[in-house]
Design a protein around this motif. Sequence first.
Motif, short mmCIF file in Angstrom:
data_model
loop_
_atom_site.label_atom_id
_atom_site.label_comp_id
_atom_site.label_asym_id
_atom_site.label_seq_id
_atom_site.Cartn_x
_atom_site.Cartn_y
_atom_site.Cartn_z
N PHE A 1 0.88 -1.16 0.00
CA PHE A 1 0.00 0.00 0.00
C PHE A 1 0.92 1.21 0.00
CE2 PHE A 1 -4.54 0.64 1.94
CZ PHE A 1 -4.81 1.68 1.06
N HIS B 1 0.72 5.44 0.69
CA HIS B 1 0.02 6.69 0.99
C HIS B 1 0.99 7.84 0.74
CE1 HIS B 1 -3.13 4.33 2.91
NE2 HIS B 1 -3.83 5.43 3.11
N GLU C 1 -1.74 11.50 7.72
CA GLU C 1 -2.52 11.91 6.56
C GLU C 1 -3.83 12.59 6.96
OE1 GLU C 1 -2.07 8.87 7.60
OE2 GLU C 1 -4.01 7.87 7.68
N TRP C 2 -4.11 12.61 8.26
CA TRP C 2 -5.31 13.28 8.78
C TRP C 2 -4.99 14.66 9.35
CZ3 TRP C 2 -10.64 12.20 9.46
CH2 TRP C 2 -11.08 10.99 8.88
N HIS D 1 -6.50 11.26 -1.52
CA HIS D 1 -6.89 10.95 -0.13
C HIS D 1 -7.95 11.95 0.32
CE1 HIS D 1 -6.37 9.59 4.08
NE2 HIS D 1 -6.07 8.44 3.49
N HIS D 2 -8.28 11.94 1.62
CA HIS D 2 -9.40 12.76 2.11
C HIS D 2 -9.23 14.25 1.81
CE1 HIS D 2 -10.21 9.00 3.92
NE2 HIS D 2 -9.73 9.20 5.13
N TYR E 1 -6.30 3.51 -4.97
CA TYR E 1 -7.02 3.98 -3.77
C TYR E 1 -7.72 5.28 -4.13
CZ TYR E 1 -7.66 6.39 0.73
OH TYR E 1 -8.18 7.07 1.79
N TRP F 1 -9.71 0.70 -4.68
CA TRP F 1 -9.76 0.54 -3.21
C TRP F 1 -10.41 1.80 -2.66
CZ3 TRP F 1 -8.76 1.67 1.85
CH2 TRP F 1 -8.48 0.61 2.74
N ASP G 1 -12.41 4.38 -0.03
CA ASP G 1 -12.29 4.82 1.36
C ASP G 1 -13.15 6.07 1.52
OD1 ASP G 1 -11.39 4.77 3.95
OD2 ASP G 1 -9.37 5.50 3.49
N TRP H 1 -17.97 6.37 4.84
CA TRP H 1 -18.70 6.03 6.07
C TRP H 1 -19.75 7.07 6.46
CZ3 TRP H 1 -13.14 6.14 6.26
CH2 TRP H 1 -12.61 7.42 6.50
N ARG I 1 -15.87 -1.68 0.57
CA ARG I 1 -15.93 -0.36 1.19
C ARG I 1 -16.55 0.70 0.29
NH1 ARG I 1 -10.81 1.92 4.72
NH2 ARG I 1 -10.67 -0.02 5.85
N GLU J 1 -8.71 -4.04 8.71
CA GLU J 1 -7.73 -2.97 8.66
C GLU J 1 -6.94 -2.93 9.96
OE1 GLU J 1 -8.65 0.81 7.12
OE2 GLU J 1 -7.73 1.74 8.86
N TRP K 1 -0.52 6.34 8.10
CA TRP K 1 -0.28 5.80 6.77
C TRP K 1 0.61 6.73 5.96
CZ3 TRP K 1 -2.77 1.01 5.76
CH2 TRP K 1 -3.67 0.61 6.77
C1 JFZ Z 1 -8.91 5.08 6.36
C2 JFZ Z 1 -8.29 6.45 6.20
O1 JFZ Z 1 -9.00 7.39 6.96
C3 JFZ Z 1 -6.84 6.39 6.59
O2 JFZ Z 1 -6.24 7.67 6.45
C4 JFZ Z 1 -6.12 5.41 5.69
O3 JFZ Z 1 -6.17 5.83 4.34
C5 JFZ Z 1 -6.77 4.04 5.83
C6 JFZ Z 1 -6.20 3.02 4.88
O4 JFZ Z 1 -8.18 4.12 5.61
O5 JFZ Z 1 -8.98 4.81 7.74
C7 JFZ Z 1 -9.83 3.89 8.24
C8 JFZ Z 1 -10.88 3.42 7.51
C9 JFZ Z 1 -11.69 2.42 8.04
C10 JFZ Z 1 -11.42 1.91 9.30
C11 JFZ Z 1 -10.38 2.42 10.05
C12 JFZ Z 1 -9.58 3.41 9.51
N1 JFZ Z 1 -12.20 0.86 9.79
O6 JFZ Z 1 -13.10 0.35 9.07
O7 JFZ Z 1 -11.94 0.38 10.92
#
Ligand code: JFZ
Length: 443
Positions: A34, A36, A57-58, A105-106, A148, A197, A199, A202, A232, A258, A284
């Motif tokens: 992976f 990031h 990354e947050w 990413h976000h 991703y 992939w 993300d 949610w 996802r 994860e 990440w």
């Molecule tokens: C997410 C992202 O927020 C994070 O920055 C990174 O890219 C990761 C791979 O994915 O984070 C998560 C997403 C889902 C869960 C936990 C962290 N989960 O389902 O438990």
Amino acid sequence: TTKQPVALKHGAHRVGKRTDADMAKWRSYGLGQFIHWGLYSILEGKYNGKYYNGAAEWIRSWKEVPHAEYDSLYKQFNPENFNPTQWAKMAKQMGVKYVTFTTKHHDGFCLWPSQYTQYTVANSPYKKDIVKQVVDAYTKEGIDVYLYFSVMDWSHPDWRTDLKTKEDSVAFDRFKLFTKNQLTELLKMYPQTKGLWFDGTWDTSWKKSGAFSDSLEQHLKSLIPGLIIGSRLRADEFGNRHNDANGVLMGDYEQGWERKIPKTYADVHGNDWDCVMTIPENGWGYAEKWLGHWKTSYECIEMTTQCVSLGGNFVLNFGPKADGTFRPEEITVAKEMGDWMKVNNAAIYDCEYANCEKQDWGYFTKKQNDDKIYMVVFNVPINGSLKVKLPKNTSIGKASLLQAPSTVLSTEQLDYNASYIQLPKGMKPTSPFVIVIDTKQQS
Ligand code: JFZ
């Protein structure tokens, strides 16, 4: 009385695993990488001399960081030492069969020159398309590429976390079109892509958009036949994610593992799955300091084996620096894993659950479409005698060392499904090793 299934329009469209060749290939990977990489890599997990406690990354979501300032970081994005060929060669040496790369990413910053936003690498000093270089370099090394993509996009004015007003819905409709356009663009620009992939799916806004994500998934799959999309992306019409209202997986594999690994085969509910893992405890993207414990190559090798032994793939994350180079700790883990994989990969590639779970000495894997089973040994008893409970209806025909196939190990059968295997006198292993078992099936 048995529970009647709920009639769903946007639930799972298939029960059980995919049976096609593309998915069979995915299943055979064993090990993945992976990556990031993005604007957060520039901040390195700190701002104004203070260290951020969350995942690097947050960092834009940290109260210390002014959004306007973060959103201007693209003016500094110039990875002068980015060498995609070197990245792909490092991954190849490590033994990974697929890579998942952050296209967006976000924060919303696009590492490809998207025509649907100005917030892309094309407007950074670097200018060049990063995604294309990664796709091309890895494909050239024979490593399959997955993209991703974060649906949640902090840079987009139409992103909403919930749809409470008419205005929210109107804005979010524009956002959905934007998302579809960007994804269509990615698959058209990089047709070698094997899967997506997802993300950032949610939030309530997205959970209320099950009909849209369903049609989006079908649209994307029509662009690249065989495209692989995990659990996802979608929600059903009741807002259930991963599993629909009937408990059936929506997606080609379970994406919920994860930074955690199932303990038993029952935990994976008959689904394909992969586990994505960080080397530090969490985080990440690149951070100057790794706080807490960092995993060693030994731990990563054990996790890879554990995943394969339960029918999944293990995907290890790397967070390159803003200049395009990898931190030494990651280079070391990759190198050591690769050295191990070179000798022992027979027990990892094309392998599956052997119908037997973890034992005191380690893990079983089984070659797909073959009766050969492998014992990946992590713990050796003081007397060198491994007590082995065998898969159902199986006994040992011959046991030998993978590294030295002519070394046949002496065995003592205890009952049909259990034996002792004696290691050669004086064998003092310094790393995990593999015993190959040719099995005898009970007739
Ligand atoms: C997410 C992202 O927020 C994070 O920055 C990174 O890219 C990761 C791979 O994915 O984070 C998560 C997403 C889902 C869960 C936990 C962290 N989960 O389902 O438990």
